[in-house]
Write an enzyme that holds these catalytic residues in place. Structure first.
Site, mmCIF file in Angstrom:
data_model
loop_
_atom_site.group_PDB
_atom_site.id
_atom_site.type_symbol
_atom_site.label_atom_id
_atom_site.label_comp_id
_atom_site.label_asym_id
_atom_site.label_seq_id
_atom_site.Cartn_x
_atom_site.Cartn_y
_atom_site.Cartn_z
ATOM 1 C CD GLN A 59 -2.999 -0.800 2.424
ATOM 2 O OE1 GLN A 59 -2.436 -0.967 3.728
ATOM 3 N NE2 GLN A 59 -4.031 -0.651 2.203
ATOM 4 C CG HIS A 60 0.476 5.861 -1.220
ATOM 5 N ND1 HIS A 60 1.173 6.301 -2.355
ATOM 6 C CD2 HIS A 60 0.383 7.303 -0.402
ATOM 7 C CE1 HIS A 60 1.685 7.541 -2.375
ATOM 8 N NE2 HIS A 60 1.324 8.079 -1.234
ATOM 9 N N PRO A 61 1.066 3.814 2.062
ATOM 10 C CG PRO A 61 -0.381 4.263 3.728
ATOM 11 C CD PRO A 61 -0.218 3.720 2.361
#
Length: 102
Positions: A59-61
């Site tokens: 995921q992006h984070p």
């Protein structure tokens, strides 16, 4: 948990109950939340580490944490229930562990 970004850090936990509202974050705080989205990445330069109950390492984070070299442990399942606001914790992104009261 699972390693989302390698490294080690310790500091005060900042719990986020609602991912839609940012807490008062100070430099070197450790963000503890169920999950966060891309809208949280502007806060990442302030953080010394990230701990999530959920989250996927793709995921992006997780990607941004790796770019900023911020230790991150995801999929802890119970971090938001076991960690208290302001509690000093140690995050070990190398082995996916979080220690309480260090």
């Amino acid at each position: 948990g699972r390693t989302a970004s390698r490294g080690r850090a310790s500091g005060p936990a900042r719990l986020v109950a609602d991912a839609g509202s940012a807490p008062r974050l100070r430099k070197e705080d450790i963000l503890v939340a169920v999950n966060v989205g891309p809208d949280w990445t502007p806060f990442f330069p302030l953080l010394s580490a990230i701990v999530l109950d959920d989250g996927e390492i793709f995921q992006h984070p997780a990607i941004v944490a790796r770019e900023y070299r911020i230790p991150a442990v995801f999929q802890t399942r119970t971090a938001t229930k076991r960690i208290r606001e302001g509690q000093t914790i140690a995050v070990n992104g190398d082995d996916g562990t979080v220690e309480l009261d260090v």
